[in-house]
Design a protein around this motif. Structure first.
Motif, PDB file in Angstrom:
ATOM      1  N   SER A  13      -5.299 -41.073  -3.264  1.00  0.00           N
ATOM      2  CA  SER A  13      -6.365 -41.460  -4.184  1.00  0.00           C
ATOM      3  C   SER A  13      -5.828 -42.098  -5.454  1.00  0.00           C
ATOM      4  CB  SER A  13      -7.186 -40.217  -4.574  1.00  0.00           C
ATOM      5  OG  SER A  13      -6.534 -39.489  -5.604  1.00  0.00           O
ATOM      6  N   PRO A  14      -6.706 -42.719  -6.243  1.00  0.00           N
ATOM      7  CA  PRO A  14      -6.281 -43.247  -7.541  1.00  0.00           C
ATOM      8  C   PRO A  14      -5.849 -42.167  -8.521  1.00  0.00           C
ATOM      9  CG  PRO A  14      -8.337 -44.280  -6.830  1.00  0.00           C
ATOM     10  CD  PRO A  14      -8.084 -43.136  -5.904  1.00  0.00           C
ATOM     11  N   LEU A  15      -6.158 -40.893  -8.220  1.00  0.00           N
ATOM     12  CA  LEU A  15      -5.760 -39.786  -9.081  1.00  0.00           C
ATOM     13  C   LEU A  15      -4.527 -39.054  -8.579  1.00  0.00           C
ATOM     14  CD1 LEU A  15      -9.233 -38.215  -9.995  1.00  0.00           C
ATOM     15  CD2 LEU A  15      -7.775 -39.644 -11.429  1.00  0.00           C
ATOM     16  N   GLY A  16      -3.956 -39.528  -7.482  1.00  0.00           N
ATOM     17  CA  GLY A  16      -2.767 -38.878  -6.949  1.00  0.00           C
ATOM     18  C   GLY A  16      -2.763 -38.837  -5.445  1.00  0.00           C
ATOM     19  N   ASN A  17      -1.576 -38.661  -4.898  1.00  0.00           N
ATOM     20  CA  ASN A  17      -1.393 -38.767  -3.458  1.00  0.00           C
ATOM     21  C   ASN A  17      -1.103 -37.429  -2.789  1.00  0.00           C
ATOM     22  OD1 ASN A  17      -1.786 -41.499  -3.836  1.00  0.00           O
ATOM     23  ND2 ASN A  17       0.413 -41.924  -4.020  1.00  0.00           N
ATOM     24  N   ILE A  51      -6.847 -47.932  -7.900  1.00  0.00           N
ATOM     25  CA  ILE A  51      -5.784 -48.285  -6.963  1.00  0.00           C
ATOM     26  C   ILE A  51      -4.883 -47.082  -6.689  1.00  0.00           C
ATOM     27  CG2 ILE A  51      -3.754 -49.750  -6.629  1.00  0.00           C
ATOM     28  CD1 ILE A  51      -5.165 -51.859  -8.342  1.00  0.00           C
ATOM     29  N   VAL A  52      -4.490 -46.920  -5.437  1.00  0.00           N
ATOM     30  CA  VAL A  52      -3.500 -45.906  -5.073  1.00  0.00           C
ATOM     31  C   VAL A  52      -2.135 -46.402  -5.522  1.00  0.00           C
ATOM     32  CG1 VAL A  52      -2.337 -44.754  -3.154  1.00  0.00           C
ATOM     33  CG2 VAL A  52      -4.830 -45.009  -3.133  1.00  0.00           C
ATOM     34  N   ARG A  53      -1.526 -45.671  -6.428  1.00  0.00           N
ATOM     35  CA  ARG A  53      -0.231 -46.053  -6.982  1.00  0.00           C
ATOM     36  C   ARG A  53       0.880 -45.176  -6.386  1.00  0.00           C
ATOM     37  NH1 ARG A  53      -1.352 -50.842  -9.797  1.00  0.00           N
ATOM     38  NH2 ARG A  53      -3.202 -50.556 -11.120  1.00  0.00           N
ATOM     39  N   ASP A  54       2.103 -45.645  -6.547  1.00  0.00           N
ATOM     40  CA  ASP A  54       3.296 -44.857  -6.204  1.00  0.00           C
ATOM     41  C   ASP A  54       3.312 -44.414  -4.745  1.00  0.00           C
ATOM     42  OD1 ASP A  54       4.102 -44.975  -8.932  1.00  0.00           O
ATOM     43  OD2 ASP A  54       2.759 -43.303  -9.385  1.00  0.00           O
ATOM     44  N   PHE A  55       2.893 -45.312  -3.865  1.00  0.00           N
ATOM     45  CA  PHE A  55       2.967 -45.027  -2.433  1.00  0.00           C
ATOM     46  C   PHE A  55       3.802 -46.107  -1.760  1.00  0.00           C
ATOM     47  CE2 PHE A  55       1.024 -45.505   1.917  1.00  0.00           C
ATOM     48  CZ  PHE A  55       1.616 -44.365   2.444  1.00  0.00           C
ATOM     49  N   MET A 230     -14.513 -50.542  -7.705  1.00  0.00           N
ATOM     50  CA  MET A 230     -13.921 -50.354  -6.381  1.00  0.00           C
ATOM     51  C   MET A 230     -12.725 -49.421  -6.436  1.00  0.00           C
ATOM     52  SD  MET A 230     -14.003 -54.081  -4.535  1.00  0.00           S
ATOM     53  CE  MET A 230     -13.503 -53.360  -2.974  1.00  0.00           C
ATOM     54  N   GLY A 231     -12.627 -48.550  -5.436  1.00  0.00           N
ATOM     55  CA  GLY A 231     -11.480 -47.673  -5.288  1.00  0.00           C
ATOM     56  C   GLY A 231     -10.950 -47.740  -3.870  1.00  0.00           C
ATOM     57  N   GLU A 232      -9.824 -47.063  -3.623  1.00  0.00           N
ATOM     58  CA  GLU A 232      -9.220 -47.041  -2.299  1.00  0.00           C
ATOM     59  C   GLU A 232      -8.560 -45.695  -2.077  1.00  0.00           C
ATOM     60  OE1 GLU A 232      -6.186 -50.051  -2.071  1.00  0.00           O
ATOM     61  OE2 GLU A 232      -4.903 -49.065  -3.551  1.00  0.00           O
ATOM     62  N   GLY A 233      -8.204 -45.414  -0.819  1.00  0.00           N
ATOM     63  CA  GLY A 233      -7.510 -44.177  -0.508  1.00  0.00           C
ATOM     64  C   GLY A 233      -7.969 -43.567   0.799  1.00  0.00           C
ATOM     65  N   ALA A 234      -7.783 -42.258   0.929  1.00  0.00           N
ATOM     66  CA  ALA A 234      -8.194 -41.536   2.129  1.00  0.00           C
ATOM     67  C   ALA A 234      -8.395 -40.068   1.795  1.00  0.00           C
ATOM     68  CB  ALA A 234      -7.145 -41.666   3.237  1.00  0.00           C
TER      69      ALA A 234
END
Length: 424
Positions: A13-17, A51-55, A230-234
């Protein structure tokens, strides 16, 4: 009929993976919205996203495997790995024919399609990848999870736009309830922050244009809202029969007790202004759960930060809950994550599970100016401690798709206690 529980969770997620990082930032009221730097945004009306960061997909999966998957499938598989590890399931010891995968995506491999279309245009048909179609089709996230873990049971990729996560969890709940599987890996994934989608949503005037204030842009129910981000993730959960979970002494996070689905039958993109479909889905979920409206302790709203959508959801809640609507806290995770489209329902289900376990309701941030129509308790700007037993999560999508799930704390063997979590 089997009782159905959640025994594992995974988040990108945009808040962490991972779940812990995501949850800790969510209850602190932190925004994951930032300026888009993954492509040229100079000509776009909206320049921000979740945006999903640090992946590092190649570092995580290896270069060969990562290059076989679009970003949405990478998110889904990474979250599924987390969820399975969290569940403690031993795949070698279970009947793989009773293990299924219900994971969908609203848009699928859009970035892969754009990249290959550019190759076709610039370098001709011989340069188009033979993997284009299997990488872009929306069922590939579920397929890659099934292949990775040898899940031989039912595999389904619901395409119900932004209600996918709840559709997947709800349909998994019903399959397990009636004995069709022991375990389902369920949820949704999305990676649609691309040049063309940003342009399309922007031209539809659906997106916020608070480009100078990214963290203040997503503001569900606030009078100053000007569109979604818009957001992204799973978000992936392990849905399991209680009997199977108890046989293996699993840790149990929550019980799934109800699921409701409906259609607005109204418009391609607009929600019904009177919230008819939302009301019907919520009512159906409560009926299946066999609980009264006043027994609900918290509502996780769909709440994308659009003018009509937030109003219609509020109207639907008031219609169903009556005067209790003003008593029940309503929280909007999208104020911090943005709208993760097909990933939203799965991620928000995980947030609801954490709320029930820890007795903390995440805030709806950016509540600055009250909307006279949106006048419920939206847990403004600061997380709240509460005694929570039953929670409802709403997800609605383009085309009028509505899906609602109801979760309850589980008190039997294997239940999670508050002492197992940090108090921050």
């Amino acid at each position: 009929m089997e009782k159905v529980v959640i025994t594992g969770m995974g988040v990108m997620s945009p808040l962490g993976n991972d779940v812990d990082t995501f949850w800790s930032r969510l209850i602190r009221g932190e925004s994951g919205i930032s300026h888009i730097n993954t492509f040229d945004i100079a000509k776009h009306k909206t320049k921000i996203g979740g945006i999903v960061r640090d992946f590092d997909a190649e570092g995580h999966f290896g270069r060969k495997e990562a290059r076989r998957m679009d970003r949405f499938s990478q998110f889904a598989l990474a979250a599924a790995e987390q969820a399975l590890a969290d569940s403690g399931l031993s795949l070698e010891d279970m009947d793989r024919e009773r293990l299924g995968v219900y994971v969908g995506s609203g848009i699928g491999g859009l970035q892969t399609l754009l990249e290959q279309a550019a190759l076709l245009r610039d370098r001709g048909p011989d340069r188009v990848s033979p993997s284009l179609v299997p990488m872009m089709i929306a069922n590939m996230a579920a397929a890659m999870i099934s292949i990775k873990f040898g899940a031989l049971g039912p595999t389904l990729s619901p395409v119900t736009a932004c209600s996918i996560g709840n559709t997947a969890i709800g349909e998994a709940f019903r399959l397990i309830r009636y004995g069709g599987a022991d375990v389902i890996i369920a949820g949704g994934a999305e990676a649609a922050i691309t040049d063309i989608s940003l342009a399309s949503f922007g031209n539809a005037t659906a997106l916020s244009t608070r480009n100078d204030e990214p963290v203040r842009a997503s503001r569900p129910f606030d009078a100053g809202r000007d569109g979604f981000v818009m957001g992204e993730g799973a978000g992936i959960v392990i849905v399991e029969s209680l009997s199977h979970a108890l046989r293996r002494n699993a840790r149990i996070y929550a019980e799934v007790i109800g699921y409701g689905a409906s259609s607005d039958a109204y418009h391609m993109v607009a929600t019904h202004p009177e919230g008819i479909g939302a009301y019907q889905a919520m009512k159906s979920a409560l009926l299946e759960a066999d609980i009264r409206p006043e027994e609900v302790d918290v509502i996780s709203a769909h709440a994308t930060s659009t003018e009509v959508g937030d109003k219609s959801e509020t109207i639907a809640i008031k219609k169903l809950f009556g005067e209790d609507a003003y008593r029940i806290p309503v929280t909007a995770n999208k104020s911090m994550t943005g709208h993760m489209l097909g990933a939203a329902g799965g991620v928000e289900a995980i947030a609801l599970v954490k709320s029930l376990n820890e007795g903390i309701i995440p805030p709806t941030i950016n509540q600055e100016e009250k909307d006279p129509v949106c006048d419920l308790d939206y847990v403004p700007n600061k997380a709240r401690s509460a005694n929570l037993q039953i929670g409802m999560s709403n997800s609605f999508g383009f085309g009028g798709h509505n899906a609602v799930i109801v979760l309850r704390t589980y008190k039997g063997p294997g239940s999670v206690s508050l002492s197992q979590f940090p108090t921050s």
